[in-house]
Design an enzyme around this catalytic site. Structure first.
Site, PDB file in Angstrom:
ATOM      1  N   LEU A  97     -11.992 -18.205  39.913  1.00 51.12           N
ATOM      2  CA  LEU A  97     -10.736 -18.266  39.783  1.00 51.12           C
ATOM      3  C   LEU A  97      -9.587 -17.041  39.268  1.00 51.12           C
ATOM      4  O   LEU A  97      -8.460 -17.050  39.559  1.00 51.12           O
ATOM      5  CB  LEU A  97     -10.233 -19.444  38.723  1.00 51.12           C
ATOM      6  CG  LEU A  97     -10.615 -20.820  39.414  1.00 51.12           C
ATOM      7  CD1 LEU A  97     -10.595 -22.023  38.339  1.00 51.12           C
ATOM      8  CD2 LEU A  97      -9.957 -21.355  40.748  1.00 51.12           C
TER       9      LEU A  97
ATOM     10  N   HIS B  30     -19.326 -23.255  42.128  1.00 55.20           N
ATOM     11  CA  HIS B  30     -19.344 -21.801  41.937  1.00 55.20           C
ATOM     12  C   HIS B  30     -17.994 -21.277  42.586  1.00 55.20           C
ATOM     13  O   HIS B  30     -17.839 -20.972  43.743  1.00 55.20           O
ATOM     14  CB  HIS B  30     -20.470 -21.268  42.862  1.00 55.20           C
ATOM     15  CG  HIS B  30     -20.640 -19.939  42.850  1.00 55.20           C
ATOM     16  ND1 HIS B  30     -21.880 -19.232  42.744  1.00 55.20           N
ATOM     17  CD2 HIS B  30     -19.785 -18.850  42.442  1.00 55.20           C
ATOM     18  CE1 HIS B  30     -21.965 -18.109  42.539  1.00 55.20           C
ATOM     19  NE2 HIS B  30     -20.675 -17.552  42.330  1.00 55.20           N
TER      20      HIS B  30
ATOM     21  N   HIS C  74     -27.845 -15.642  39.142  1.00 55.00           N
ATOM     22  CA  HIS C  74     -27.384 -14.843  40.415  1.00 55.00           C
ATOM     23  C   HIS C  74     -28.733 -13.948  40.779  1.00 55.00           C
ATOM     24  O   HIS C  74     -28.938 -12.906  40.206  1.00 55.00           O
ATOM     25  CB  HIS C  74     -26.337 -13.957  40.276  1.00 55.00           C
ATOM     26  CG  HIS C  74     -25.860 -12.987  41.095  1.00 55.00           C
ATOM     27  ND1 HIS C  74     -24.803 -12.889  42.055  1.00 55.00           N
ATOM     28  CD2 HIS C  74     -26.611 -11.623  41.502  1.00 55.00           C
ATOM     29  CE1 HIS C  74     -24.799 -11.755  42.812  1.00 55.00           C
ATOM     30  NE2 HIS C  74     -25.795 -11.078  42.581  1.00 55.00           N
TER      31      HIS C  74
ATOM     32  N   ASN D 100     -16.814 -14.374  35.210  1.00 56.88           N
ATOM     33  CA  ASN D 100     -16.847 -13.109  35.293  1.00 56.88           C
ATOM     34  C   ASN D 100     -15.080 -12.675  35.361  1.00 56.88           C
ATOM     35  O   ASN D 100     -14.664 -12.167  36.481  1.00 56.88           O
ATOM     36  CB  ASN D 100     -17.519 -12.393  36.534  1.00 56.88           C
ATOM     37  CG  ASN D 100     -16.965 -12.993  37.983  1.00 56.88           C
ATOM     38  OD1 ASN D 100     -16.436 -14.087  38.029  1.00 56.88           O
ATOM     39  ND2 ASN D 100     -17.066 -12.253  38.912  1.00 56.88           N
TER      40      ASN D 100
ATOM     41  N   ASP E  18     -18.822 -20.152  46.495  1.00 57.92           N
ATOM     42  CA  ASP E  18     -18.704 -18.872  45.754  1.00 57.92           C
ATOM     43  C   ASP E  18     -17.328 -18.331  46.418  1.00 57.92           C
ATOM     44  O   ASP E  18     -17.274 -17.084  46.662  1.00 57.92           O
ATOM     45  CB  ASP E  18     -19.800 -17.883  46.527  1.00 57.92           C
ATOM     46  CG  ASP E  18     -19.889 -16.523  45.437  1.00 57.92           C
ATOM     47  OD1 ASP E  18     -19.130 -16.335  44.803  1.00 57.92           O
ATOM     48  OD2 ASP E  18     -20.660 -15.665  46.218  1.00 57.92           O
TER      49      ASP E  18
ATOM     50  N   ASN F 133     -21.793 -10.608  48.702  1.00 55.84           N
ATOM     51  CA  ASN F 133     -23.117 -10.476  47.701  1.00 55.84           C
ATOM     52  C   ASN F 133     -23.921 -11.829  47.052  1.00 55.84           C
ATOM     53  O   ASN F 133     -22.851 -12.626  46.620  1.00 55.84           O
ATOM     54  CB  ASN F 133     -22.960  -9.672  46.457  1.00 55.84           C
ATOM     55  CG  ASN F 133     -23.989  -9.166  45.976  1.00 55.84           C
ATOM     56  OD1 ASN F 133     -25.278  -9.168  46.516  1.00 55.84           O
ATOM     57  ND2 ASN F 133     -23.959  -8.898  44.585  1.00 55.84           N
TER      58      ASN F 133
ATOM     59  N   GLY G 199     -17.329 -10.470  48.567  1.00 58.71           N
ATOM     60  CA  GLY G 199     -16.828 -11.735  48.454  1.00 58.71           C
ATOM     61  C   GLY G 199     -15.780 -12.347  49.556  1.00 58.71           C
ATOM     62  O   GLY G 199     -15.019 -11.455  50.141  1.00 58.71           O
TER      63      GLY G 199
ATOM     64  N   ASP H  70     -23.115 -14.669  36.670  1.00 60.23           N
ATOM     65  CA  ASP H  70     -22.947 -14.327  38.266  1.00 60.23           C
ATOM     66  C   ASP H  70     -22.093 -13.110  38.519  1.00 60.23           C
ATOM     67  O   ASP H  70     -21.152 -12.807  37.943  1.00 60.23           O
ATOM     68  CB  ASP H  70     -22.188 -15.618  38.872  1.00 60.23           C
ATOM     69  CG  ASP H  70     -22.120 -15.408  40.313  1.00 60.23           C
ATOM     70  OD1 ASP H  70     -23.082 -15.225  40.893  1.00 60.23           O
ATOM     71  OD2 ASP H  70     -20.986 -15.180  40.809  1.00 60.23           O
TER      72      ASP H  70
END
Ligand SMILES: [Zn+2]
EC number: 3.5.2.3
Length: 432
Positions: free
Chosen positions: A58, A55, A176, A89, A302, A275, A321, A149
């Site tokens: 990048l 997870h 997610h 994403n 993450d 999150n 994040g 995600d």
């Protein structure tokens, strides 16, 4: 390529052993003298199979001001990783064969870690129509894992179709889990602290309700499902019961959910906004136990780099994040008993072997024996380090561990026998 001799490394289950690497693979394991080989003195260092992250964000294409495939994989190598799974994403979203092939190609060009793209479940992550799952699976990037995600696949019909589709080629969906109606406007964990601070809460049941539903959908369709960033005690119960029934369910936990709690929000420092949100002390304890027990299969970072303007603002405006790649090993060691008490075999299972199996990365997560690719990392179990954001290899600075002293340092990382990190420093030349 000259042979590489790793001298006197501490191998899991074997004790002090030499490892000879030839042409990117392990050639020999034992007591070895090899004239003419480049030698790395690994006395006192533990050899782990290269870490694998299920997870990673990048940010390329589209948000190269926060991270690029190059800077993100340099951060990965520094953290002991040899492979990362890149979340979909980006801008544009990785929902076509073209984008996933671009991300994989950028990873190969950078050369610091293998980059396995994750494809989007739905077009544009909008949760309405299935993305080109088949085209991504059959592309050169050979995508096996699909995820929206950042967003939950909230529509049960879409989730059912996605599960049925990936089942045809042995793929899986990484969910997610966040029922969006229950988290509208949410800023932090819903509980005593959110009530005190007057911030809208993200109730744990928003995660648990989706995990319960998707366990049932996975069982009904016979497909594989993986749960991203599991953060609550009740989620662990649901996953434990599902596994006991034989459901094809796997789960990951993030380092920050193994260490930090919603008490951190009292600082109003947006670096702690994430999150799913940081939860209660009781959740942290259950997540640690579930990781040790194996109800939770893997640690996943993450890793979510953000540009300064997206984090240095008021809490409500900040993006959720945290950085994770360069600190995950240290936090995992803390969560699994600390440097003196950690079971290295268990650590290797949760940070390397299990995630490699879940993602289908057969060249990774392998203990050293003749013939396997030389993807491994050397860590100093006795060393400590202090997190200095400016020193991180990531392009972003949003680490919640700034100033903290953490156990265990990564001394060297090898990708197919080539050093990406040596003497604790990133190697600048990674091409053969
Ligand atoms: Zn997520």
């Amino acid at each position: 390529m000259t042979d590489l001799l790793i001298k006197s490394a501490d191998l899991i289950g074997k004790g002090r052993t030499d490892v000879l690497v030839r042409d990117g693979r392990i050639a020999e394991v034992g007591s070895i003298s090899a004239k003419g080989a480049d030698t790395v003195d690994a006395d006192g260092l533990v050899l782990l199979p290269g870490l694998v992250d299920l997870h990673t964000h990048l940010r390329e294409p589209g948000r190269e001001d926060a991270e690029t495939v190059l800077t993100g994989t340099r951060a990965a190598a520094k953290g002991g990783y040899t492979a990362v799974c890149a979340m979909a994403n980006s801008y544009p979203v990785a929902d076509t064969a073209g984008v996933v092939e671009q991300v994989a190609a950028l990873g190969r060009a950078a050369g610091y870690a293998d980059v396995q793209p994750i494809g989007a479940v739905s077009v544009g992550l909008e949760g309405k129509r299935l993305a080109e799952i088949g085209a991504m699976a059959h592309s050169a990037a050979e995508v096996r894992m699909f995820s929206d995600d950042g967003h939950c696949v909230a529509d049960p019909v879409l989730m059912r179709r996605a599960l049925e589709y990936v089942k045809t080629f042995g793929g899986l969906i990484a969910q997610h889990a966040e029922e969006p109606r229950l988290t509208e406007g949410a800023q932090m964990n819903e509980g005593a602290v959110s009530a005190e601070l007057g911030l809208p809460g993200w109730p744990s049941v928003a995660e648990e309700a989706i995990i319960a539903r998707d366990v049932l959908l996975a069982e009904y369709t016979g497909a594989r499902i993986h749960f991203c960033h599991v953060s609550t005690a009740r989620s662990v119960d649901i996953i434990r019961e599902a596994k006991a029934r034989g459901a094809k369910v796997t789960a990951e936990v993030c380092p920050h959910h193994l260490l930090l709690t919603d008490e951190a929000a009292r600082s109003y420092d947006p670096v702690y906004k994430v999150n799913p949100p940081l939860r209660r002390e009781a959740d942290v304890a259950v997540l640690r136990a579930a990781l040790a027990e194996g109800v939770i299969d893997a640690v996943a970072t993450d890793h979510a780099p953000h540009a300064l303007q997206d984090k240095q603002c008021e809490w409500a405006a900040a993006r959720p994040g945290m950085l994770g790649l360069e600190t995950a090993l240290s936090i995992s060691v803390l969560a699994l008993g600390g440097p003196a008490g950690v079971d290295w075999d268990l650590l290797a299972e949760r940070t390397s072997r299990a995630p490699a199996r879940i993602a289908g990365l057969e060249a990774h997560g392998r203990d050293p024996r003749p013939g396997v690719e030389a993807n491994f990392t050397l860590v100093d179990p006795a060393a400590t380090w202090t997190v200095v954001p400016e020193d991180l290899a990531s392009l972003s600075r949003n680490t919640p561990y700034a100033g903290m002293e953490l156990p265990v340092t990564v001394q060297a990382t090898f990708l197919r026998g080539r050093a990406t990190v040596l003497n604790g420093k990133i190697e600048e030349e990674t091409t053969e």
